[in-house]
Enzyme design. Structure first.
Site, PDB file in Angstrom:
ATOM      1  N   GLY A   1       0.711  -1.325  -0.115  1.00 10.54           N
ATOM      2  CA  GLY A   1       0.008  -0.010   0.216  1.00 10.54           C
ATOM      3  C   GLY A   1       0.909   1.420  -0.232  1.00 10.54           C
ATOM      4  O   GLY A   1       0.321   2.506  -0.206  1.00 10.54           O
TER       5      GLY A   1
ATOM      6  N   SER B   1       6.610 -11.255  -5.341  1.00  8.58           N
ATOM      7  CA  SER B   1       5.735 -11.249  -6.665  1.00  8.58           C
ATOM      8  C   SER B   1       5.951  -9.820  -7.528  1.00  8.58           C
ATOM      9  O   SER B   1       6.592  -9.086  -6.910  1.00  8.58           O
ATOM     10  CB  SER B   1       4.211 -11.273  -5.783  1.00  8.58           C
ATOM     11  OG  SER B   1       4.274 -10.202  -5.121  1.00  8.58           O
ATOM     12  N   ARG B   2       5.135 -10.178  -8.316  1.00 14.37           N
ATOM     13  CA  ARG B   2       5.264  -8.776  -9.414  1.00 14.37           C
ATOM     14  C   ARG B   2       4.288  -7.961  -9.093  1.00 14.37           C
ATOM     15  O   ARG B   2       3.088  -8.659  -8.252  1.00 14.37           O
ATOM     16  CB  ARG B   2       4.958  -9.380 -10.775  1.00 14.37           C
ATOM     17  CG  ARG B   2       6.153  -9.903 -11.279  1.00 14.37           C
ATOM     18  CD  ARG B   2       5.889 -10.406 -12.891  1.00 14.37           C
ATOM     19  NE  ARG B   2       6.942 -11.196 -13.359  1.00 14.37           N
ATOM     20  CZ  ARG B   2       7.999 -10.773 -13.755  1.00 14.37           C
ATOM     21  NH1 ARG B   2       8.453  -9.809 -13.722  1.00 14.37           N
ATOM     22  NH2 ARG B   2       8.973 -12.012 -14.212  1.00 14.37           N
TER      23      ARG B   2
ATOM     24  N   THR C   1      -1.723  -4.631  -8.130  1.00 16.89           N
ATOM     25  CA  THR C   1      -2.268  -3.355  -8.343  1.00 16.89           C
ATOM     26  C   THR C   1      -1.419  -2.063  -8.069  1.00 16.89           C
ATOM     27  O   THR C   1      -1.944  -1.049  -7.984  1.00 16.89           O
ATOM     28  CB  THR C   1      -3.530  -3.548  -7.278  1.00 16.89           C
ATOM     29  OG1 THR C   1      -2.809  -3.604  -5.933  1.00 16.89           O
ATOM     30  CG2 THR C   1      -4.600  -4.709  -7.584  1.00 16.89           C
ATOM     31  N   SER C   2       0.030  -2.344  -7.817  1.00 14.51           N
ATOM     32  CA  SER C   2       0.784  -1.424  -7.535  1.00 14.51           C
ATOM     33  C   SER C   2       1.580  -1.035  -8.519  1.00 14.51           C
ATOM     34  O   SER C   2       1.774  -1.631  -9.715  1.00 14.51           O
ATOM     35  CB  SER C   2       1.455  -1.811  -6.230  1.00 14.51           C
ATOM     36  OG  SER C   2       2.449  -2.584  -6.706  1.00 14.51           O
TER      37      SER C   2
ATOM     38  N   THR D   1       8.809  -6.029  -5.967  1.00 15.92           N
ATOM     39  CA  THR D   1      10.151  -6.234  -6.148  1.00 15.92           C
ATOM     40  C   THR D   1      11.095  -6.951  -7.037  1.00 15.92           C
ATOM     41  O   THR D   1      11.905  -6.541  -7.743  1.00 15.92           O
ATOM     42  CB  THR D   1      10.610  -6.988  -4.718  1.00 15.92           C
ATOM     43  OG1 THR D   1      10.259  -5.907  -3.682  1.00 15.92           O
ATOM     44  CG2 THR D   1      12.017  -7.217  -4.704  1.00 15.92           C
TER      45      THR D   1
ATOM     46  N   ASP E   1     -10.393  -7.343   0.135  1.00 10.71           N
ATOM     47  CA  ASP E   1      -9.434  -7.977   1.022  1.00 10.71           C
ATOM     48  C   ASP E   1      -9.724  -7.906   2.387  1.00 10.71           C
ATOM     49  O   ASP E   1      -9.983  -6.806   2.825  1.00 10.71           O
ATOM     50  CB  ASP E   1      -8.032  -7.674   0.389  1.00 10.71           C
ATOM     51  CG  ASP E   1      -7.501  -6.335   0.701  1.00 10.71           C
ATOM     52  OD1 ASP E   1      -7.319  -6.114   2.283  1.00 10.71           O
ATOM     53  OD2 ASP E   1      -6.995  -5.632   0.032  1.00 10.71           O
TER      54      ASP E   1
ATOM     55  N   SER F   1      -2.872 -15.691   3.538  1.00  4.08           N
ATOM     56  CA  SER F   1      -2.006 -15.660   2.326  1.00  4.08           C
ATOM     57  C   SER F   1      -0.560 -15.284   2.566  1.00  4.08           C
ATOM     58  O   SER F   1       0.345 -16.031   2.285  1.00  4.08           O
ATOM     59  CB  SER F   1      -2.621 -14.341   1.643  1.00  4.08           C
ATOM     60  OG  SER F   1      -1.663 -13.979   0.457  1.00  4.08           O
TER      61      SER F   1
ATOM     62  N   LYS G   1      -2.865   0.890   3.943  1.00  4.12           N
ATOM     63  CA  LYS G   1      -3.981  -0.105   3.962  1.00  4.12           C
ATOM     64  C   LYS G   1      -4.693   0.155   5.307  1.00  4.12           C
ATOM     65  O   LYS G   1      -5.605  -0.075   5.477  1.00  4.12           O
ATOM     66  CB  LYS G   1      -3.281  -1.424   3.784  1.00  4.12           C
ATOM     67  CG  LYS G   1      -3.450  -1.767   2.181  1.00  4.12           C
ATOM     68  CD  LYS G   1      -3.038  -3.273   2.004  1.00  4.12           C
ATOM     69  CE  LYS G   1      -2.663  -3.665   0.836  1.00  4.12           C
ATOM     70  NZ  LYS G   1      -2.324  -4.754   0.470  1.00  4.12           N
TER      71      LYS G   1
END
Lengths: 511, 511
Positions: free
Chosen positions: A177, A203-204, A207-208, A212, A265, A273, A297
């Site tokens: 976030g 992860s890729r 939504t951002s 990394t 979420d 998760s 967030k």
């Protein structure tokens, strides 16, 4: 209930996580079974079965009567040769949907229920619709702490688990976030240089404006096989890789593919998760970063504390050593937002460049320091100083160079996009807030993360005094259409609030 | 965010309620936009727009780069010629999903929220996933009575509304779950023969072995235009038509298409569905039949009472005169289960055949009697006698013949399927229960309702004494595969419980 056979035909249509079967409307089987478009069907051959959603075809050039078309995914899952004979039947709804319906009715589920649900999801017996029903039914406050523990354990058991054969495998995770918050690329080289094992898979961005993996792949290869990963980590004590190649908690990815487009979420699902993924990745010691701020967030400290307790409760039961750091999430971290701009910030910090963003450096040192204190040989309170020493001495940079070489170095070009627009202050004042969500959206519209050189570069941060006409930030893009969309949004709301000295003092005290 | 145009191509694939767009993977637009299979896209031409789910195509014979393929539904919705130029962009998520997320978080929604949600659903802005999220979020006890009223009104306003230009338009509805319960085909001729307006539109069976429309179409045409409907009703005071041609509360149909495969249904959604449909059909006076029994939809009397209050609360606010009858739902009604067998029972009752099933006759007379008492000229308590007189005198049969002629008579063949299996008692005793759900499932496996002559014919009902080897019921089918499936299920559990005289007396008292 026909037992007529059909010839398999591969259809060159990509339907992502959903298997689709194509049946000609004139086909005898279609008529006999009373199928309807979007019915769920079970396709069987000797020994192999696959579930798919049915599409009814009126064009014999796609599928002829007597044939069964399969989308790329369904075809590769069934794994038989084209022309093989299959039967097709109405699919039974997944048995575990009974448990989902019980949950909808307000009942409490047990470990077996969650195991059955995650098994059915992994076996692709759930449609997107059914996954959405599960997510909403278990969302928000609908799971108690024990149910959350059951869910996390079930998700963990749904896939493979990595084993690093060491007693201390460190990891960190931020709940997200905050744009520009690329601390992993600093924490990993510092911690690995200290000698602790920190095999970081990321992860890729979904939504951002950058993840990394999106940022690291500007410098080095991130798409590594499990074998390469083990070799690199064995040699360098760390890595910065993309986590998508291993089958870690696959249910998590499948649920996320429904959660994201729905924009839902819950804290519970976030905990399940993160912890299932980290445990599957073989972590034994985990530091969780929870940024708090009005556009983060987590907006209030009491929410952050409740979330911390939830992480601790589930983490303790799953035997992971877990610590939570609640951090300042009132504005983006660093200056750049977008892969190239964030990589530039990181390299400045590693190189001890005097212009390096101070907040990114500070936060990374704090996180690295806490992780270093997981080391039983480090005295409590000494982690930060050790981390700072590693960074200041150039050992962190050397470790990053080693990681880049080990993963496969790339030709590095950290120049932002050619199109540049400057957003200026429309009055004098002090920056009293920067909207995380608005800045992330402007950077995304400008093209990040797909367009690596697109994004936003912040020249002013909270507390900085500005004069009317001063540049607040620059928008970079590669394509005129993207450039215009991002400018339009910045014109309607530039994300900055300017105010008086008193207001900024008040806001600083409030945190 | 590209503005490149693509040529529309119609793809002969039927995707039911879901629009699908097909884009070649090599297409410039696909690459520039960063689309992913299953993304939601907005397709625009001059003046016309349509939302669709994206499938990515690797086979140029289906769609070439530079083309945009549309499934049958999407193509007819966009309504432009093949070869027209369109643009395709990422679709914004529907705005009203904000309200759904608020509901998931436990907030109360207002009338505007429900209006926005139903508008977005009608405009096909919701994916199946999003509809599932809405249904679960508003399911079970998550809507209070006022919210349920708002939802019902919003669903009603989502479509057309019929107007019969009379002060009293009668209707009846059963909440379902009881096989053989085909009372509408008796109630409508009786009530219409009394002179009251009863324009009955029914659905086809979705999860049951027969619906009124499936059964009536054995005798007459049921697929009527609104004009034909008005003409027939004007002349005959009633009709027995399929309700699918008019656009009545279309949101209801769209939600049902998600609810059914998920197997979820809440009392609130049932009330909103039934009342919005009936009000849209122009009904002013409505009788609701709630069967109660251990294998019915409503299992306990207190549940039935709570449901009655809910119907009354919403019905009163929407100005419909509504009465609820709680009926005996402990076993199937009549003898036949399946279209042909149920039509046979109905004709026996209409013809006053001494072999006609007594329970079907009695229940139909009770329902018709209650509806006849909606007539202000009928004295309270006289309805049943009037209904019985109409049936016994042959006027109900004459009215049914008139309706059949008006709708378009068919060549009637009420012989059940050629394949017949007798299920026999394995001991002496009295029938103490018949499982509604099990009998419905056996009839469906035998082929009903698609195979009109398939189904189950009950020879014994509750309270009947049986000797070992007596036939309990017959299974009829048209195809050997169906026949075998139904027999297998009946062999594993025949749905009947036999017991002692004492047990049946106890069970009769318990109701």
């Amino acid at each position: 209930m026909s037992n007529d056979t059909l010839q398999v035909r591969r259809i060159g249509i990509d339907t992502y996580h959903e298997n689709v079967a194509y049946l000609n409307r004139e086909c005898g089987v279609y008529r006999a079974e009373g199928f309807q478009a979007l019915s769920k069907v079970l396709i069987s051959t000797n020994g192999s079965k696959v579930l798919a959603v049915l599409n009814v075809v009126d064009d014999s050039s796609i599928v002829q009567p007597g044939e069964l078309g399969l989308s790329e995914q369904a075809f590769s899952r069934l794994s038989v040769a084209e022309g093989s004979l299959v039967t097709v039947n109405h699919a039974e709804p997944p048995k575990s949907m009974d448990a989902v319906r019980r949950k909808i009715n307000g009942e409490r589920l047990d470990q077996d229920d969650f195991n059955n649900i995650t098994n059915d999801i992994v076996e692709t017996r759930y449609s997107k619709m059914e996954m959405a029903a599960f997510l909403v039914a278990t969302g928000q406050n609908n799971l108690d702490r024990d149910e959350l523990f059951f869910l996390t354990r079930a998700m963990l058991q749904s896939g493979d688990r990595m084993n690093w054969h060491e007693a201390l495998v460190a990891d960190k995770h931020c709940i997200g976030g905050i744009p520009g918050n690329r601390t992993s690329m600093l924490v990993v080289p510092i911690v690995a240089a200290h000698g602790m094992l920190i095999p970081k898979t990321s992860s890729r961005a979904i939504t951002s404006p950058a993840g990394t993996a999106d940022t690291m792949e500007l410098l080095a290869e991130v798409n590594l096989t499990p074998e390469q990963l083990h070799e690199i980590v064995g040699k360098e004590r760390g890595c910065l890789a993309w986590g998508g190649t291993a089958k870690l908690a696959p249910v998590d990815d499948m649920l996320i593919s429904v959660e994201r487009p729905l924009g839902i979420d819950s804290q519970g699902q976030m905990v399940a998760s993160i912890l299932s993924k980290k445990l599957a990745a073989g972590s034994t010691h985990l530091l969780i970063d929870i940024p708090v701020g009005p556009t983060a967030k987590v907006r209030h400290m009491n929410q952050a504390l409740a979330l911390r307790k939830l992480f601790e409760f589930v983490g303790d039961r799953l035997n992971i050593h877990l610590e939570v750091m609640i951090t300042d999430g009132r504005q983006p971290i660093g200056r750049g937002i977008g892969p190239v701009l964030e990589a530039r910030d990181i390299m400045q910090v590693l190189k001890n460049d005097p212009d390096a963003p101070f907040d990114l450096r500070q936060k990374s040192l704090q996180l690295a320091g806490r992780i270093i204190e997981f080391d039983p040989d480090v005295r409590g309170g000494q982690g930060y100083a050790i981390a700072r020493d590693i960074l200041d001495s150039g050992r962190a940079l050397a470790k990053m160079d080693a990681l880049i070489r080990a993963q496969g170095a790339k030709v590095i070009d950290l120049h932002p996009g050619n199109l540049c627009h400057e957003v200026v202050a429309d009055c004098d004042g002090v920056v009293i807030s920067i909207d995380n969500f608005q800045m992330a959206t402007i950077a995304r519209l400008a093209g990040a993360p797909m367009m690596k050189k697109a994004g936003v570069d912040l020249l002013k941060k909270m507390g900085d005094p500005v004069k009317k006409g001063d540049v607040l930030y620059r928008i970079y893009a590669e394509f005129p259409a993207d450039f215009k969309f991002a400018q339009d949004l910045a014109n309607s709301n530039n994300g900055y609030t300017l105010g008086s000295d008193e207001q900024i003092i008040k806001s600083l005290i409030a945190f």
